[in-house]
Motif scaffolding. Structure first.
Motif, short mmCIF file in Angstrom:
data_model
loop_
_atom_site.label_atom_id
_atom_site.label_comp_id
_atom_site.label_asym_id
_atom_site.label_seq_id
_atom_site.Cartn_x
_atom_site.Cartn_y
_atom_site.Cartn_z
N SER A 293 9.68 6.23 -10.10
CA SER A 293 9.51 5.10 -10.25
C SER A 293 9.48 4.30 -8.90
N VAL A 294 8.78 3.08 -8.56
CA VAL A 294 8.83 2.75 -7.24
C VAL A 294 9.16 1.22 -7.43
N LEU A 295 9.96 0.70 -6.57
CA LEU A 295 10.52 -1.01 -6.28
C LEU A 295 9.93 -1.32 -4.91
N GLY A 296 9.11 -2.18 -4.69
CA GLY A 296 8.89 -2.56 -3.52
C GLY A 296 9.46 -4.05 -3.48
N VAL A 297 10.39 -4.29 -2.27
CA VAL A 297 11.20 -5.52 -2.19
C VAL A 297 10.62 -6.22 -0.79
N VAL B 242 5.38 0.78 -11.12
CA VAL B 242 5.84 0.03 -9.72
C VAL B 242 5.86 -1.58 -9.88
N GLU B 243 6.98 -2.05 -9.25
CA GLU B 243 7.42 -3.20 -9.37
C GLU B 243 7.38 -3.90 -8.04
N LEU C 158 12.42 3.92 1.25
CA LEU C 158 11.42 4.06 2.53
C LEU C 158 11.44 2.76 3.26
N ASP C 159 11.80 2.79 4.51
CA ASP C 159 11.60 1.69 5.49
C ASP C 159 10.54 1.86 6.48
N CYS C 160 9.21 1.15 6.24
CA CYS C 160 8.30 1.38 7.07
C CYS C 160 7.86 0.07 7.80
N GLY C 161 8.50 0.16 9.05
CA GLY C 161 8.45 -1.23 9.81
C GLY C 161 9.31 -2.14 9.70
N LEU C 162 10.26 -2.07 8.95
CA LEU C 162 11.30 -3.17 8.96
C LEU C 162 12.38 -2.87 9.92
N PHE C 163 13.01 -1.75 9.89
CA PHE C 163 14.35 -1.53 10.70
C PHE C 163 14.07 -2.11 12.04
N GLU D 24 0.89 -1.15 -0.02
CA GLU D 24 0.05 -0.04 -0.14
C GLU D 24 1.02 1.22 0.13
N ASN D 25 1.83 1.43 0.88
CA ASN D 25 2.80 2.47 0.64
C ASN D 25 3.32 2.71 -0.69
N ALA D 26 3.86 1.60 -1.09
CA ALA D 26 4.77 1.84 -2.56
C ALA D 26 3.72 2.31 -3.53
N LEU D 27 2.60 1.62 -3.62
CA LEU D 27 1.34 1.79 -4.50
C LEU D 27 1.02 3.68 -4.37
N HIS D 28 0.99 3.88 -3.04
CA HIS D 28 0.57 5.20 -2.94
C HIS D 28 1.54 6.22 -3.77
#
Ligand SMILES: C[S@@+](CC[C@H](N)C(=O)[O-])C[C@H]1O[C@@H](n2cnc3c(N)ncnc32)[C@H](O)[C@@H]1O
Length: 241
Positions: free
Chosen positions: A99-103, A128-129, A149-154, A84-88
């Motif tokens: 451009s956005v890459l989500g892993v 987006v990928e 962006l790191d949302c909740g991983l670190f 959802e964050n990457a898509l936003h």
């Protein structure tokens, strides 16, 4: 909630089953979180109910950062979950060239994210990928990013992993690029499950390993187990030297 459950059921289960059937960690070293819980991250996404952090919309902190124009160029969302964050970020009309890459390591989450990307209106020029990758080994991507962006991983990593993570992020972040870390903070009440102190962020990212913490500001992270105000969090802005 039923719509969400349907999503999960419909989310290309075959995409994940081949990788997960034989080795739930797909050849990588399990993270400290996985060793502690005894389960791969992917298991969190295989319930009828969404994972506790999976709120079904972008985090308000990410929406705010996006509205302030903080995402530019090639953007990496490390530990993107269901996307959802990457898509936003990917649906922002400006700036050009974004451009956005989500892993993520969770194939089930990635399958849901890809499905959501397919379902978003195409006229908004989504770039987006979503790919499976270990955030501790990002150099394997062979790509670089201007914004991360790191949302909740670190906050899920232990001390040794944080050292490895900072080096991994440094290997893919452009000179003067920006990393945003959104993590639970240790300033209660009602802190999240992995509260982080400001000094932990400064220890993990410092000039000796190629980073400069530009700001650490109080924020909130929403979860499915906090009220609508969410949990206390930090939003750290960290510059790549
Ligand atoms: C707390 S969730 C946050 C997901 C998403 N960012 C969000 O805001 O909904 C942490 C995510 O990081 C992923 N993750 C954990 N360890 C990882 C690793 N080493 N590499 C890539 N992703 C990882 C998990 O599978 C999970 O999707």
């Amino acid at each position: 909630m039923s719509g969400k459950t349907g999503y999960r059921e419909g989310a290309e289960m075959s995409e994940r089953s081949e990788t997960l059937a034989d080795d739930p960690f797909a050849g990588r070293h399990p993270t400290s979180h996985e060793r502690m819980s005894g389960l791969p991250w992917d298991a969190s996404y295989r319930h009828d109910e969404p994972a506790p952090w999976d709120i079904g919309h972008p985090q308000p902190a990410v929406v705010r950062l996006a509205s302030e124009g903080r995402f530019a160029g090639a953007v990496l969302d490390a530990g993107c979950g269901t996307g959802e964050n990457a898509l936003h970020i990917a649906t922002l009309r400006v700036p050009e060239g974004l451009s956005v890459l989500g892993v993520d390591v969770a194939e089930t989450a990635l399958a849901i994210a890809r499905q959501r990307a397919r379902e978003r209106p195409k006229d908004r020029g989504i770039q987006v990928e979503f790919v499976a990758a270990d955030a501790l080994q990002l150099q394997r991507l062979g790509r670089t990013f201007k914004t991360v962006l790191d949302c909740g991983l670190f906050h899920s990593f232990d001390g040794d992993e944080r050292t490895q993570y900072a080096a991994s992020l440094a290997s893919v972040t452009e000179h003067e690029g920006t990393l945003y870390v959104l993590c639970f903070s240790d300033h209660g009440p009602d802190t999240g499950p992995h509260p982080v102190g400001q000094e932990e962020l400064r220890a993990a990212f410092n000039p000796r390993n190629g980073w400069n913490v530009a700001a650490i500001e109080p924020d909130r992270l929403q979860t499915r187990f906090h009220d609508e105000h969410g949990a206390p969090a930090w939003c750290a802005t960290i510059k790549r030297l």
